[in-house]
Design a protein around this motif. Structure first.
Motif, PDB file in Angstrom:
ATOM      1  N   LYS A   1       0.806  -1.221   0.000  1.00  0.00           N
ATOM      2  CA  LYS A   1       0.000   0.000   0.000  1.00  0.00           C
ATOM      3  C   LYS A   1       0.842   1.276   0.000  1.00  0.00           C
ATOM      4  O   LYS A   1       0.430   2.303   0.530  1.00  0.00           O
ATOM      5  CB  LYS A   1      -0.976   0.021   1.186  1.00  0.00           C
ATOM      6  CG  LYS A   1      -1.944  -1.146   1.205  1.00  0.00           C
ATOM      7  CD  LYS A   1      -3.258  -0.775   1.885  1.00  0.00           C
ATOM      8  CE  LYS A   1      -4.154  -1.992   2.068  1.00  0.00           C
ATOM      9  NZ  LYS A   1      -4.495  -2.648   0.777  1.00  0.00           N
TER      10      LYS A   1
ATOM     11  N   ASP B   1      -0.602   3.202  -5.547  1.00  0.00           N
ATOM     12  CA  ASP B   1      -1.570   2.567  -6.425  1.00  0.00           C
ATOM     13  C   ASP B   1      -1.006   2.658  -7.824  1.00  0.00           C
ATOM     14  O   ASP B   1      -0.323   3.629  -8.158  1.00  0.00           O
ATOM     15  CB  ASP B   1      -2.920   3.290  -6.354  1.00  0.00           C
ATOM     16  CG  ASP B   1      -3.563   3.108  -4.996  1.00  0.00           C
ATOM     17  OD1 ASP B   1      -3.424   1.998  -4.430  1.00  0.00           O
ATOM     18  OD2 ASP B   1      -4.157   4.067  -4.485  1.00  0.00           O
TER      19      ASP B   1
ATOM     20  N   ARG C   1       0.794   6.953  -1.879  1.00  0.00           N
ATOM     21  CA  ARG C   1      -0.288   6.967  -0.904  1.00  0.00           C
ATOM     22  C   ARG C   1      -0.004   7.787   0.343  1.00  0.00           C
ATOM     23  O   ARG C   1      -0.844   8.548   0.777  1.00  0.00           O
ATOM     24  CB  ARG C   1      -0.664   5.531  -0.537  1.00  0.00           C
ATOM     25  CG  ARG C   1      -1.205   4.832  -1.773  1.00  0.00           C
ATOM     26  CD  ARG C   1      -1.902   3.552  -1.475  1.00  0.00           C
ATOM     27  NE  ARG C   1      -3.113   3.737  -0.715  1.00  0.00           N
ATOM     28  CZ  ARG C   1      -3.975   2.763  -0.454  1.00  0.00           C
ATOM     29  NH1 ARG C   1      -3.738   1.547  -0.907  1.00  0.00           N
ATOM     30  NH2 ARG C   1      -5.052   2.996   0.244  1.00  0.00           N
TER      31      ARG C   1
END
Lengths: 243, 243
Positions: B204, B207, B216
């Motif tokens: 994460k 993206d 992110r």
DNA sequence: CGCGGGCTTGACTCACTTCAAGTTGTGTGG
DNA sequence: CCACACAACTTGAAGTGAGTCAAGCCCGCG
């Protein structure tokens, strides 16, 4: 008057009296330095440039996890500080590798230079351009070449550069760097640097006695790794007329 | 008049009319380029600089055994050719990565600039200095950082640079580079680049949809790898007075 | 004379490469 | 509108150049 910056610059073009006087003015101050003495630490304001008169000087950078990289090695006659002139702040430390001597001059002198002796401005930009080429060559090496070739390229390049000041007097030169320093420059560990050097001696590529290096068949080796002397042949044809 | 070099330079200082006119004159010619079209091949004479107006452009170098490295990626607004100005000869190829447009101007115009609008000379030298800092950062990365951190640094740096032209409009940006290109830039294989990107998505950190990247948690990631925006905060206090 | 920095050697480890096979997307010519 | 070639990406398995760890040596220096 014996200025090493004048010598350096006259490798490119011969200077007028006005230009020589300007350089002499820049170099009027002198600062003696001891081995390991720091000229600039990361984060310091960098309002000066330096001409390195004697000794070797090393620029270093660090990762967050404390690993160290050598970003630039300076030898006598070279101009120190062009990388920090834009930000006016040091992102790398500058540390003497040996005893030596530097001539500091303010960035403001470079501005005056653009104004009063514009051809010297073009020279400074040319030097910055050569510095870029050298950094790009190293990027190619670090990206796509093995340890032995990187060491080869480093040694051949040092010889090219030392030859500018020395008039190529001797094929043999002194390397005031530990294996760890070399590793920080080449992206290897000190241990592996030792192994590579040993192998190069065994292969008869170099002789190595007491940190003195002799390259045995320069042209063959240069051809093998695709080495080119980027310090030969600066093109000054586009420069403004001398002041 | 809408000049992207003026925009670029006005990030540093606001220009006088005389200076703007000089830049406009430099940018008067335009050359449209197609994807994969070559601007300069290794060994070519390089008597011109370019302002990249649209599209991405990539500088590459090759080893004797045919491996390829990306030495520089250019995005719109950047000045192309400062590395070759000193030798007047290309040691790297320059190839369009996308369709685009460049404004060529002769090196001779830079000389005139030193003469007539010296403050622009100082600006060009500052840009060259930032280019050096970026190359040195990459050397640090290639020397001492692992694949994941190198990718992180690359993505954060691209965002910094795109933000200059874009006014940081969007956190999301398009990457017109294949995994192989990225590998040539970061010193990895195309296969491993794919694996690293996949891992960053799983973690994460980013993206990634259709070659569009979103970072992110920028500030946390920047802190983790010790990233600094070198394009913010150019110091112009030492410049000569404007013409 | 002891201490630390630098070099060497060898055994083990690992981040990344190489190789191979399969999938997907896409521009191109029939 | 299809088919075919090709470039790009994915996945997994096996290989390797260089890193890590550890022990011992040499030498200069306080």
């Amino acid at each position: 008057m014996d200025s090493c910056l004048v010598n350096r610059l006259e490798n490119f073009v011969s200077l007028t009296t006005a230009e020589k006087e300007f350089v002499a003015y820049m170099e009027k101050d002198e600062r003696r330095m001891r081995r390991r003495e720091s000229l600039l630490d990361i984060g310091d304001d960098a309002d000066h440039l330096y001409v390195l008169k004697f000794g070797w000087l090393v620029a270093r950078s660090e990762t967050v996890d404390g690993r160290s990289a050598v970003t630039r090695i300076y030898i006598p006659g070279e101009v120190v500080g062009l990388a920090e002139i834009g930000k006016g702040k040091a992102l790398h430390s500058l540390t003497m590798q040996t005893d030596g001597c530097v001539c500091p001059f303010p960035r403001r002198a470079v501005a005056e230079m653009f104004d009063k002796v514009p051809r010297l401005g073009a020279l400074i930009l040319s030097i910055s351009s050569l510095d870029q080429l050298e950094l790009r060559r190293r990027i190619k090496e670090l990206t796509r070449m093995d340890a032995e070739s990187k060491m080869a390229s480093f040694l051949l390049t040092m010889q090219d550069r030392l030859a500018i000041a020395d008039a190529g007097r001797n094929r043999r030169f002194h390397l005031p760097l530990t294996n760890r320093d070399l590793g920080d420059y080449l992206g290897l560990t000190d241990i592996y640097v030792g192994k590579v050097l040993k192998r190069l001696v065994a292969l008869k590529r170099i002789d190595l006695v007491d940190r003195h290096v002799t390259i045995r068949d320069r042209s063959a080796w240069a051809k093998d790794i695709g080495h080119e002397n980027i310090y030969a042949g600066v093109d000054t044809s586009w420069y403004p007329d001398p002041a």
